[in-house]
Design a protein around this motif. Structure first.
Motif, PDB file in Angstrom:
ATOM      1  N   THR A  41       0.701  -1.211   0.056  1.00 23.83           N
ATOM      2  CA  THR A  41       0.020   0.092  -0.035  1.00 23.83           C
ATOM      3  C   THR A  41       1.021   1.233  -0.091  1.00 23.83           C
ATOM      4  O   THR A  41       1.854   1.293   0.991  1.00 23.83           O
ATOM      5  CB  THR A  41      -0.855   0.125   1.219  1.00 23.83           C
ATOM      6  N   ILE A  42       0.652   2.137  -0.924  1.00 27.03           N
ATOM      7  CA  ILE A  42       1.195   3.318  -1.020  1.00 27.03           C
ATOM      8  C   ILE A  42       0.205   4.440  -0.900  1.00 27.03           C
ATOM      9  O   ILE A  42      -0.695   4.714  -1.662  1.00 27.03           O
ATOM     10  CB  ILE A  42       1.998   3.668  -2.342  1.00 27.03           C
ATOM     11  N   SER A  43       0.543   5.289   0.366  1.00 28.88           N
ATOM     12  CA  SER A  43      -0.403   6.444   0.724  1.00 28.88           C
ATOM     13  C   SER A  43       0.103   7.843  -0.145  1.00 28.88           C
ATOM     14  O   SER A  43       1.344   7.799  -0.432  1.00 28.88           O
ATOM     15  CB  SER A  43      -0.201   7.043   2.091  1.00 28.88           C
ATOM     16  N   GLN A  44      -0.791   8.527  -0.549  1.00 31.38           N
ATOM     17  CA  GLN A  44      -0.699   9.641  -1.246  1.00 31.38           C
ATOM     18  C   GLN A  44      -1.113  10.861  -0.367  1.00 31.38           C
ATOM     19  O   GLN A  44      -2.165  10.901  -0.268  1.00 31.38           O
ATOM     20  CB  GLN A  44      -1.130   9.813  -2.836  1.00 31.38           C
ATOM     21  N   GLU A  53       9.834   4.748  -1.123  1.00 29.18           N
ATOM     22  CA  GLU A  53      10.469   3.666  -1.674  1.00 29.18           C
ATOM     23  C   GLU A  53       9.955   2.434  -1.121  1.00 29.18           C
ATOM     24  O   GLU A  53       9.592   2.489  -0.107  1.00 29.18           O
ATOM     25  CB  GLU A  53      12.164   3.682  -1.412  1.00 29.18           C
ATOM     26  N   THR A  54       9.922   1.594  -2.078  1.00 27.78           N
ATOM     27  CA  THR A  54       9.288   0.336  -1.781  1.00 27.78           C
ATOM     28  C   THR A  54       9.930  -0.854  -2.814  1.00 27.78           C
ATOM     29  O   THR A  54      10.277  -0.596  -3.718  1.00 27.78           O
ATOM     30  CB  THR A  54       7.658   0.068  -1.658  1.00 27.78           C
ATOM     31  N   ARG A  55      10.067  -2.138  -2.162  1.00 31.17           N
ATOM     32  CA  ARG A  55      10.445  -3.173  -2.886  1.00 31.17           C
ATOM     33  C   ARG A  55       9.440  -4.291  -2.889  1.00 31.17           C
ATOM     34  O   ARG A  55       8.880  -4.410  -1.759  1.00 31.17           O
ATOM     35  CB  ARG A  55      11.784  -3.910  -2.215  1.00 31.17           C
ATOM     36  N   ILE A  56       9.135  -4.819  -4.067  1.00 33.83           N
ATOM     37  CA  ILE A  56       7.990  -5.646  -4.012  1.00 33.83           C
ATOM     38  C   ILE A  56       8.502  -7.096  -5.134  1.00 33.83           C
ATOM     39  O   ILE A  56       9.495  -6.960  -5.819  1.00 33.83           O
ATOM     40  CB  ILE A  56       6.608  -5.295  -4.734  1.00 33.83           C
ATOM     41  N   VAL A 107       7.842   6.019  -9.990  1.00 36.13           N
ATOM     42  CA  VAL A 107       6.511   6.569 -10.218  1.00 36.13           C
ATOM     43  C   VAL A 107       6.516   7.960  -9.954  1.00 36.13           C
ATOM     44  O   VAL A 107       6.882   8.555  -8.857  1.00 36.13           O
ATOM     45  CB  VAL A 107       5.440   5.699  -9.267  1.00 36.13           C
ATOM     46  N   MET A 108       5.645   8.735 -10.735  1.00 37.76           N
ATOM     47  CA  MET A 108       5.313  10.157 -10.484  1.00 37.76           C
ATOM     48  C   MET A 108       3.965  10.347 -10.460  1.00 37.76           C
ATOM     49  O   MET A 108       3.064   9.848 -10.531  1.00 37.76           O
ATOM     50  CB  MET A 108       5.957  10.904 -11.721  1.00 37.76           C
ATOM     51  N   LEU A 117       8.236   8.219  -6.102  1.00 36.97           N
ATOM     52  CA  LEU A 117       7.956   6.774  -5.584  1.00 36.97           C
ATOM     53  C   LEU A 117       8.936   5.879  -6.405  1.00 36.97           C
ATOM     54  O   LEU A 117       8.830   5.893  -7.566  1.00 36.97           O
ATOM     55  CB  LEU A 117       6.662   6.330  -5.538  1.00 36.97           C
ATOM     56  N   THR A 118       9.914   5.307  -5.580  1.00 34.10           N
ATOM     57  CA  THR A 118      10.748   4.402  -6.287  1.00 34.10           C
ATOM     58  C   THR A 118      10.325   2.929  -5.946  1.00 34.10           C
ATOM     59  O   THR A 118      10.138   2.740  -4.798  1.00 34.10           O
ATOM     60  CB  THR A 118      12.345   4.581  -5.701  1.00 34.10           C
ATOM     61  N   VAL A 119       9.956   2.225  -6.879  1.00 37.83           N
ATOM     62  CA  VAL A 119       9.534   0.839  -6.780  1.00 37.83           C
ATOM     63  C   VAL A 119      10.546  -0.175  -7.161  1.00 37.83           C
ATOM     64  O   VAL A 119      10.887   0.068  -8.487  1.00 37.83           O
ATOM     65  CB  VAL A 119       8.205   0.421  -7.478  1.00 37.83           C
TER      66      VAL A 119
END
Length: 122
Positions: A41-44, A53-56, A107-108, A117-119
């Motif tokens: 989950t990413i909150s804006q 940043e997140t790693r999936i 992600v922009m 956001l860096t994924v």
């Protein structure tokens, strides 16, 4: 019941049980595979992606949530490897995006150009 019929009955019962066991094993493994999924989950909020940043895992899905009470967001990614566009997200809305390619992506937000956001997809 004569012995021949009894033996035939036992043979069918064993085969029926083996088939049932095989089907049960397949259904159990499919169900357990679904349990291994991780919700990302990413909150804006406040003109930022949280976390930034997140790693999936490849095939993982991120849910983008607009947690701002009065701001519209618009997450997107446009690369040769993978792209998506959530469109305008009203406050409170949720949009799921599945990352099908491995790599590192930025992600922009089309509304707030400083939001990044860096994924990392493994």
């Amino acid at each position: 019941m004569n012995i021949t019929r009894f033996m035939a009955y036992q043979k069918h019962a064993v085969i029926g049980f083996a088939g049932f066991a095989a089907i049960s094993a397949v259904l159990t493994s499919v169900a357990l595979a679904g349990l291994g999924s991780v919700a990302y989950t990413i909150s804006q909020k406040g003109r930022t992606f949280q976390p930034s940043e997140t790693r999936i895992q490849q095939g993982g899905t991120i849910t983008f949530i607009n947690d701002d009470g009065d701001l519209v967001h618009h997450a997107y990614l446009d690369t040769n490897e993978f792209s998506f566009d959530t469109g305008d997200q009203a406050p409170g809305s949720r949009i799921d995006t599945t990352f099908v390619k491995k790599g590192t992506f930025v992600v922009m937000c089309a509304v707030h150009p400083k939001m990044k956001l860096t994924v990392r997809v493994d």
